[in-house]
Design a protein around this motif. Structure first.
Motif, PDB file in Angstrom:
ATOM      1  N   LEU A  91       0.828  -1.204   0.000  1.00  0.00           N
ATOM      2  CA  LEU A  91       0.000   0.000   0.000  1.00  0.00           C
ATOM      3  C   LEU A  91       0.859   1.249   0.000  1.00  0.00           C
ATOM      4  O   LEU A  91       0.533   2.233  -0.687  1.00  0.00           O
ATOM      5  N   ALA A  92       1.936   1.240   0.768  1.00  0.00           N
ATOM      6  CA  ALA A  92       2.834   2.392   0.778  1.00  0.00           C
ATOM      7  C   ALA A  92       3.435   2.629  -0.609  1.00  0.00           C
ATOM      8  O   ALA A  92       3.572   3.780  -1.051  1.00  0.00           O
ATOM      9  N   ARG A  93       3.773   1.547  -1.299  1.00  0.00           N
ATOM     10  CA  ARG A  93       4.326   1.666  -2.659  1.00  0.00           C
ATOM     11  C   ARG A  93       3.305   2.265  -3.617  1.00  0.00           C
ATOM     12  O   ARG A  93       3.619   3.179  -4.396  1.00  0.00           O
ATOM     13  N   VAL A  94       2.062   1.780  -3.547  1.00  0.00           N
ATOM     14  CA  VAL A  94       1.012   2.266  -4.449  1.00  0.00           C
ATOM     15  C   VAL A  94       0.653   3.718  -4.143  1.00  0.00           C
ATOM     16  O   VAL A  94       0.589   4.572  -5.044  1.00  0.00           O
ATOM     17  N   LEU A  95       0.427   4.028  -2.876  1.00  0.00           N
ATOM     18  CA  LEU A  95       0.023   5.385  -2.500  1.00  0.00           C
ATOM     19  C   LEU A  95       1.154   6.381  -2.703  1.00  0.00           C
ATOM     20  O   LEU A  95       0.909   7.546  -3.061  1.00  0.00           O
ATOM     21  N   HIS A  96       2.382   5.949  -2.477  1.00  0.00           N
ATOM     22  CA  HIS A  96       3.518   6.845  -2.722  1.00  0.00           C
ATOM     23  C   HIS A  96       3.611   7.207  -4.200  1.00  0.00           C
ATOM     24  O   HIS A  96       3.834   8.374  -4.548  1.00  0.00           O
ATOM     25  N   HIS A  97       3.430   6.201  -5.067  1.00  0.00           N
ATOM     26  CA  HIS A  97       3.462   6.486  -6.503  1.00  0.00           C
ATOM     27  C   HIS A  97       2.355   7.460  -6.893  1.00  0.00           C
ATOM     28  O   HIS A  97       2.601   8.430  -7.625  1.00  0.00           O
ATOM     29  N   MET A  98       1.144   7.225  -6.403  1.00  0.00           N
ATOM     30  CA  MET A  98       0.032   8.121  -6.727  1.00  0.00           C
ATOM     31  C   MET A  98       0.274   9.529  -6.206  1.00  0.00           C
ATOM     32  O   MET A  98       0.019  10.520  -6.905  1.00  0.00           O
ATOM     33  N   ALA A  99       0.780   9.634  -4.970  1.00  0.00           N
ATOM     34  CA  ALA A  99       0.987  10.955  -4.371  1.00  0.00           C
ATOM     35  C   ALA A  99       2.094  11.721  -5.076  1.00  0.00           C
ATOM     36  O   ALA A  99       1.964  12.934  -5.319  1.00  0.00           O
ATOM     37  N   VAL A 100       3.183  11.039  -5.414  1.00  0.00           N
ATOM     38  CA  VAL A 100       4.285  11.717  -6.109  1.00  0.00           C
ATOM     39  C   VAL A 100       3.833  12.228  -7.471  1.00  0.00           C
ATOM     40  O   VAL A 100       4.117  13.375  -7.851  1.00  0.00           O
ATOM     41  N   GLU A 101       3.115  11.399  -8.212  1.00  0.00           N
ATOM     42  CA  GLU A 101       2.620  11.829  -9.519  1.00  0.00           C
ATOM     43  C   GLU A 101       1.597  12.961  -9.367  1.00  0.00           C
ATOM     44  O   GLU A 101       1.566  13.899 -10.178  1.00  0.00           O
ATOM     45  N   HIS A 102       0.776  12.901  -8.336  1.00  0.00           N
ATOM     46  CA  HIS A 102      -0.197  13.968  -8.087  1.00  0.00           C
ATOM     47  C   HIS A 102       0.501  15.284  -7.793  1.00  0.00           C
ATOM     48  O   HIS A 102       0.094  16.355  -8.282  1.00  0.00           O
ATOM     49  N   ASN A 103       1.572  15.249  -7.007  1.00  0.00           N
ATOM     50  CA  ASN A 103       2.316  16.464  -6.684  1.00  0.00           C
ATOM     51  C   ASN A 103       3.053  17.024  -7.899  1.00  0.00           C
ATOM     52  O   ASN A 103       3.328  18.231  -7.948  1.00  0.00           O
ATOM     53  N   ARG A 104       3.363  16.174  -8.855  1.00  0.00           N
ATOM     54  CA  ARG A 104       4.017  16.622 -10.093  1.00  0.00           C
ATOM     55  C   ARG A 104       3.017  17.146 -11.113  1.00  0.00           C
ATOM     56  O   ARG A 104       3.410  17.536 -12.214  1.00  0.00           O
ATOM     57  N   GLY A 105       1.748  17.156 -10.757  1.00  0.00           N
ATOM     58  CA  GLY A 105       0.725  17.630 -11.680  1.00  0.00           C
ATOM     59  C   GLY A 105       0.343  16.610 -12.730  1.00  0.00           C
ATOM     60  O   GLY A 105      -0.246  16.964 -13.751  1.00  0.00           O
ATOM     61  N   ARG A 106       0.630  15.341 -12.465  1.00  0.00           N
ATOM     62  CA  ARG A 106       0.308  14.279 -13.416  1.00  0.00           C
ATOM     63  C   ARG A 106      -0.904  13.500 -12.927  1.00  0.00           C
ATOM     64  O   ARG A 106      -1.204  13.450 -11.736  1.00  0.00           O
ATOM     65  N   ARG A 107      -1.601  12.902 -13.869  1.00  0.00           N
ATOM     66  CA  ARG A 107      -2.779  12.098 -13.574  1.00  0.00           C
ATOM     67  C   ARG A 107      -2.386  10.622 -13.526  1.00  0.00           C
ATOM     68  O   ARG A 107      -1.611  10.149 -14.347  1.00  0.00           O
ATOM     69  N   THR A 108      -2.946   9.915 -12.570  1.00  0.00           N
ATOM     70  CA  THR A 108      -2.714   8.477 -12.446  1.00  0.00           C
ATOM     71  C   THR A 108      -4.026   7.741 -12.613  1.00  0.00           C
ATOM     72  O   THR A 108      -5.020   8.076 -11.956  1.00  0.00           O
ATOM     73  N   VAL A 109      -4.019   6.770 -13.499  1.00  0.00           N
ATOM     74  CA  VAL A 109      -5.183   5.910 -13.706  1.00  0.00           C
ATOM     75  C   VAL A 109      -4.826   4.521 -13.185  1.00  0.00           C
ATOM     76  O   VAL A 109      -3.766   3.982 -13.504  1.00  0.00           O
ATOM     77  N   GLY A 110      -5.699   3.996 -12.358  1.00  0.00           N
ATOM     78  CA  GLY A 110      -5.484   2.660 -11.798  1.00  0.00           C
ATOM     79  C   GLY A 110      -6.629   1.726 -12.139  1.00  0.00           C
ATOM     80  O   GLY A 110      -7.786   2.149 -12.176  1.00  0.00           O
ATOM     81  N   VAL A 111      -6.303   0.484 -12.414  1.00  0.00           N
ATOM     82  CA  VAL A 111      -7.303  -0.560 -12.633  1.00  0.00           C
ATOM     83  C   VAL A 111      -7.057  -1.646 -11.601  1.00  0.00           C
ATOM     84  O   VAL A 111      -5.956  -2.196 -11.509  1.00  0.00           O
ATOM     85  N   PHE A 112      -8.082  -1.944 -10.819  1.00  0.00           N
ATOM     86  CA  PHE A 112      -7.981  -2.920  -9.742  1.00  0.00           C
ATOM     87  C   PHE A 112      -8.815  -4.137 -10.132  1.00  0.00           C
ATOM     88  O   PHE A 112     -10.041  -4.087 -10.163  1.00  0.00           O
ATOM     89  N   LEU A 113      -8.116  -5.217 -10.456  1.00  0.00           N
ATOM     90  CA  LEU A 113      -8.748  -6.406 -11.002  1.00  0.00           C
ATOM     91  C   LEU A 113      -9.412  -7.234  -9.908  1.00  0.00           C
ATOM     92  O   LEU A 113      -8.884  -7.360  -8.792  1.00  0.00           O
ATOM     93  N   ASP A 114     -10.552  -7.815 -10.233  1.00  0.00           N
ATOM     94  CA  ASP A 114     -11.235  -8.753  -9.354  1.00  0.00           C
ATOM     95  C   ASP A 114     -11.124 -10.138  -9.991  1.00  0.00           C
ATOM     96  O   ASP A 114     -11.851 -10.459 -10.927  1.00  0.00           O
ATOM     97  N   ILE A 115     -10.196 -10.936  -9.492  1.00  0.00           N
ATOM     98  CA  ILE A 115      -9.966 -12.276 -10.033  1.00  0.00           C
ATOM     99  C   ILE A 115     -10.905 -13.248  -9.332  1.00  0.00           C
ATOM    100  O   ILE A 115     -10.905 -13.353  -8.106  1.00  0.00           O
ATOM    101  N   GLU A 116     -11.702 -13.946 -10.119  1.00  0.00           N
ATOM    102  CA  GLU A 116     -12.720 -14.839  -9.567  1.00  0.00           C
ATOM    103  C   GLU A 116     -12.109 -16.152  -9.082  1.00  0.00           C
ATOM    104  O   GLU A 116     -11.370 -16.808  -9.816  1.00  0.00           O
ATOM    105  N   LYS A 117     -12.417 -16.489  -7.853  1.00  0.00           N
ATOM    106  CA  LYS A 117     -12.031 -17.791  -7.279  1.00  0.00           C
ATOM    107  C   LYS A 117     -10.588 -18.139  -7.647  1.00  0.00           C
ATOM    108  O   LYS A 117     -10.294 -19.197  -8.205  1.00  0.00           O
ATOM    109  N   ALA A 118      -9.702 -17.209  -7.311  1.00  0.00           N
ATOM    110  CA  ALA A 118      -8.325 -17.313  -7.783  1.00  0.00           C
ATOM    111  C   ALA A 118      -7.668 -18.637  -7.409  1.00  0.00           C
ATOM    112  O   ALA A 118      -7.143 -19.348  -8.274  1.00  0.00           O
ATOM    113  N   PHE A 119      -7.701 -19.015  -6.141  1.00  0.00           N
ATOM    114  CA  PHE A 119      -7.036 -20.237  -5.699  1.00  0.00           C
ATOM    115  C   PHE A 119      -7.759 -21.481  -6.191  1.00  0.00           C
ATOM    116  O   PHE A 119      -7.136 -22.530  -6.369  1.00  0.00           O
TER     117      PHE A 119
END
Length: 386
Positions: A91-119
């Motif tokens: 989470l720190a890695r993901v949020l740090h990337h988003m926050a750094v890009e946000h502070n640079r005036g850049r937009r971040t698009v994220g896609v969060f996959l829902d994998i069905e019955k993965a195991f």
């Protein structure tokens, strides 16, 4: 040890009991008016199964896991079930990337996959192929093959027990081997590494077991979305080849920006991926403004609910040490879950609201009046500020 060297497992060790546990919450109202005609405990959707294996089988699996880990090197983006890694670090890695890009005036698009019955959908032959590709010793591959082959399960509901049924796919949940095997199985999930020039930025991949997310950043939201769309176009071939299923309707897209005009909806398998104002990733609510307002509201709600349930105990004559232990285990743990990853993004007013939840609980534990300062109560109980 002879069991390991022979490259096989005893069939009796491969039989597991699936025991149903009553749900903690009631069934959502989406089931309609007819749902109330049937007791909650009798609805199949309400059951939460757990798998029980014999102690000898569990010991064998731990020995096999240690042998496998000597030969496996998970990809850097995978933080699940690895020594020195955790949900907080991912989470720190993901949020740090988003926050750094946000502070640079850049937009971040994220896609969060829902994998069905993965195991439960791991293809056994495909898994063994990937183990061989990872240069796992043949004796270990044969042992894993024997571990997966001829497994049976039966279901126990109250006093009734079903006949044994064969398991034709999946890795057994409840086994310490399963996360490791699933990590190997999904280690080659695609990115744009082989399709970009060396000066172009690749998408950011975040993996924690079956929780998968892609992130792409750019000065313009449509360019970031276009880069992610290229990854989503590659994904179906990989999903079909390895028999992995993604629930597109539950897959969420997030844009970290205040702009009202959203880019064209992303598509996966021809279906639109809906834009969301906030998403839940690894137990943390991430909103598009990066102010963590949704997460603050969530932890406050969780702490209030826990305090309400524990109020009779916290106000009782139990020793202070016992009540403080209850607070740390059931209330503070909710207030501070993965806090190193998101707490720094909160405003001062949000931090005060979180601290107020601790102050209320500590005052309830100590039974002090209003004239006693919160700092004094926390100091006497040896509790740090949130």
């Amino acid at each position: 040890m002879k069991l390991y060297l022979s490259g096989g497992t005893n069939q009796r060790l491969s039989t597991a009991a699936v025991v149903t546990v009553r749900p903690r919450i009631s069934v959502p109202s989406a089931y309609g008016a007819h749902a109330c005609q049937r007791p909650i405990s009798q609805r199949p959707i309400s059951q939460r199964p757990i798998t029980l294996l014999s102690h000898i089988a569990k010991l064998f699996e731990r020995v096999l896991l240690q042998r496998l880990l000597r030969h496996l090197t998970p990809r850097q983006e995978q933080f699940g079930f690895r020594s020195g890694h955790s949900t907080t670090l991912q989470l720190a890695r993901v949020l740090h990337h988003m926050a750094v890009e946000h502070n640079r005036g850049r937009r971040t698009v994220g896609v969060f996959l829902d994998i069905e019955k993965a195991f439960d959908r791991v293809w056994h032959s495909g898994l063994l192929y990937k183990l061989i590709e990872n240069r796992i010793p043949p004796a270990l591959v044969r042992t894993v093959a024997s571990f997966l082959k001829d497994r049976d399960f039966y279901v126990t509901v109250e006093d009734a027990t079903s006949d044994p049924r064969p398991i034709r796919a999946g890795v057994p949940q409840g086994s310490c081997l399963s996360p490791c095997l699933y990590t190997v199985y999904t280690d080659d999930i695609p990115t744009l590494t082989d399709q970009l020039q060396h000066w172009k930025e690749d998408v950011v991949l975040a993996l924690y077991a079956d929780d998968s997310a892609y992130l792409a950043s750019s000065r313009r939201a449509d360019l970031a979305a276009a880069k992610l769309q290229r990854v989503l176009d590659l994904l179906p071939d990989w999903l079909d080849r390895w028999r992995v299923a993604v629930n597109v309707t539950k897959t969420a897209a997030l844009l970290t920006s205040q702009q009202r005009a959203m880019p064209t909806k992303l598509r996966l398998r021809g279906q639109k991926v809906e834009w969301h104002t906030r998403v839940r990733y690894l137990g943390v609510q991430i909103d598009r403004s990066m102010r963590m307002a949704a997460q603050v509201e969530h932890v406050i709600h969780q702490s209030r609910a826990a305090r309400s349930m524990l109020r009779p105990v916290l106000r009782s004559h139990l020793p202070l040490r016992a009540k403080v232990a209850l607070y740390k285990g059931y209330i503070r743990s909710r207030l501070t879950y993965a806090a190193p990853a998101w707490y720094a993004l909160c405003s001062s007013s949000q931090k005060k609201r979180i601290q107020a939840q601790q102050n209320i609980t500590l005052r309830m534990i100590a039974g002090e009046g209003r004239y006693v300062l919160n700092d004094v109560i926390a100091r006497d109980l040896c509790i740090e500020t949130v």
